[in-house]
Design a protein around this motif. Structure first.
Motif, mmCIF file in Angstrom:
data_model
loop_
_atom_site.group_PDB
_atom_site.id
_atom_site.type_symbol
_atom_site.label_atom_id
_atom_site.label_comp_id
_atom_site.label_asym_id
_atom_site.label_seq_id
_atom_site.Cartn_x
_atom_site.Cartn_y
_atom_site.Cartn_z
ATOM 1 N N ILE A 1 0.774 -1.275 0.016
ATOM 2 C CA ILE A 1 -0.080 -0.034 -0.002
ATOM 3 C C ILE A 1 1.042 1.245 0.024
ATOM 4 O O ILE A 1 0.672 2.225 -0.782
ATOM 5 N N ILE A 2 1.710 1.195 0.884
ATOM 6 C CA ILE A 2 2.570 2.291 1.042
ATOM 7 C C ILE A 2 3.585 2.623 -0.318
ATOM 8 O O ILE A 2 3.702 3.801 -0.976
ATOM 9 N N ALA A 3 4.081 1.402 -0.883
ATOM 10 C CA ALA A 3 4.636 1.547 -2.250
ATOM 11 C C ALA A 3 3.864 2.240 -3.333
ATOM 12 O O ALA A 3 4.166 3.021 -4.305
ATOM 13 N N GLY A 4 2.466 1.724 -3.527
ATOM 14 C CA GLY A 4 1.516 2.429 -4.393
ATOM 15 C C GLY A 4 1.207 3.673 -4.082
ATOM 16 O O GLY A 4 1.167 4.347 -5.278
ATOM 17 N N VAL A 5 1.269 4.158 -2.920
ATOM 18 C CA VAL A 5 1.132 5.525 -2.713
ATOM 19 C C VAL A 5 2.194 6.384 -3.145
ATOM 20 O O VAL A 5 2.311 7.555 -3.679
ATOM 21 N N VAL A 6 3.437 6.055 -2.838
ATOM 22 C CA VAL A 6 4.599 6.767 -3.158
ATOM 23 C C VAL A 6 5.006 6.864 -4.799
ATOM 24 O O VAL A 6 5.126 7.894 -5.363
ATOM 25 N N ILE A 7 4.340 5.684 -5.420
ATOM 26 C CA ILE A 7 4.645 5.493 -6.867
ATOM 27 C C ILE A 7 3.507 6.432 -7.602
ATOM 28 O O ILE A 7 3.913 7.265 -8.481
ATOM 29 N N LEU A 8 2.359 6.441 -7.118
ATOM 30 C CA LEU A 8 1.395 7.366 -7.511
ATOM 31 C C LEU A 8 1.881 8.771 -7.604
ATOM 32 O O LEU A 8 1.734 9.669 -8.344
ATOM 33 N N ASN A 9 2.583 9.098 -6.172
ATOM 34 C CA ASN A 9 3.101 10.648 -5.863
ATOM 35 C C ASN A 9 3.995 10.971 -6.986
ATOM 36 O O ASN A 9 4.141 11.979 -7.475
ATOM 37 N N LEU A 10 4.792 10.037 -7.154
ATOM 38 C CA LEU A 10 6.056 10.128 -8.152
ATOM 39 C C LEU A 10 5.578 10.342 -9.512
ATOM 40 O O LEU A 10 5.913 11.406 -10.307
ATOM 41 N N LYS A 11 4.590 9.802 -9.821
ATOM 42 C CA LYS A 11 4.092 10.028 -11.183
ATOM 43 C C LYS A 11 3.310 11.302 -11.210
ATOM 44 O O LYS A 11 3.546 12.201 -12.204
ATOM 45 N N VAL A 12 2.559 11.900 -10.034
ATOM 46 C CA VAL A 12 1.966 13.070 -10.308
ATOM 47 C C VAL A 12 3.003 14.269 -9.975
ATOM 48 O O VAL A 12 3.012 15.057 -10.733
ATOM 49 N N ALA A 13 3.933 14.030 -9.144
ATOM 50 C CA ALA A 13 5.067 14.944 -9.209
ATOM 51 C C ALA A 13 5.803 15.179 -10.389
ATOM 52 O O ALA A 13 6.005 16.117 -10.917
ATOM 53 N N SER A 14 6.109 14.224 -11.110
ATOM 54 C CA SER A 14 6.651 14.389 -12.735
ATOM 55 C C SER A 14 5.940 15.059 -13.653
ATOM 56 O O SER A 14 6.338 15.986 -14.455
ATOM 57 N N GLN A 15 4.533 15.042 -13.515
ATOM 58 C CA GLN A 15 3.702 15.518 -14.493
ATOM 59 C C GLN A 15 3.536 16.991 -14.072
ATOM 60 O O GLN A 15 3.221 17.750 -15.075
ATOM 61 N N SER A 16 3.752 17.448 -13.012
ATOM 62 C CA SER A 16 3.493 18.847 -12.448
ATOM 63 C C SER A 16 4.742 19.513 -12.703
ATOM 64 O O SER A 16 4.785 20.967 -12.583
ATOM 65 N N GLY A 17 5.793 18.973 -12.776
ATOM 66 C CA GLY A 17 7.376 19.501 -12.678
ATOM 67 C C GLY A 17 7.688 19.895 -13.937
ATOM 68 O O GLY A 17 7.998 20.819 -14.629
#
Length: 110
Positions: free
Chosen positions: A94-110
């Motif tokens: 679960i923690i890994a999934g949340v981290v991966i999702l946040n990395l995806k979002v961060a890469s799209q907004s940057g």
């Protein structure tokens, strides 16, 4: 940044609500039952405020993922529930999934 503060408090409210749900003993104890309803109401309200600036999928994944993982830990620490390898593996996934999702979002907004 304020949206993530709302999301953090939504998670904390959900954790309190879940713990009080356990303490309410099937809604047979008045004060834990009242605390459950108030905590979940506050959690949803704060989650709705966070959705003004955080995409739904991201906010919900963080809210539910963090809530699930931390609730499992609270269950073991406070409610003395048993822990197994599968429990630990599930929490880590679960923690890994949340981290991966946040990395995806961060890469799209940057």
């Amino acid at each position: 940044m304020k949206a993530y503060l709302f999301l953090t408090f939504a998670i904390l409210s959900e954790l309190l609500g879940t713990s009080m749900l356990k303490a309410s003993d099937g809604f047979t104890k008045l004060y834990p039952s009242i605390a459950t309803v108030i905590s979940f109401g506050l959690a949803f309200y704060l989650l709705s405020l966070s959705l003004q600036h955080i995409p739904l999928g991201t906010a919900y994944a963080i809210w539910s993922g963090a809530g699930t993982a931390i609730t499992a830990i609270v269950g073991v620490v406070i409610w003395k529930e048993t822990v197994s390898v599968t429990t630990v593996a599930g929490i880590l996934l679960i923690i890994a999934g949340v981290v991966i999702l946040n990395l995806k979002v961060a890469s799209q907004s940057g």
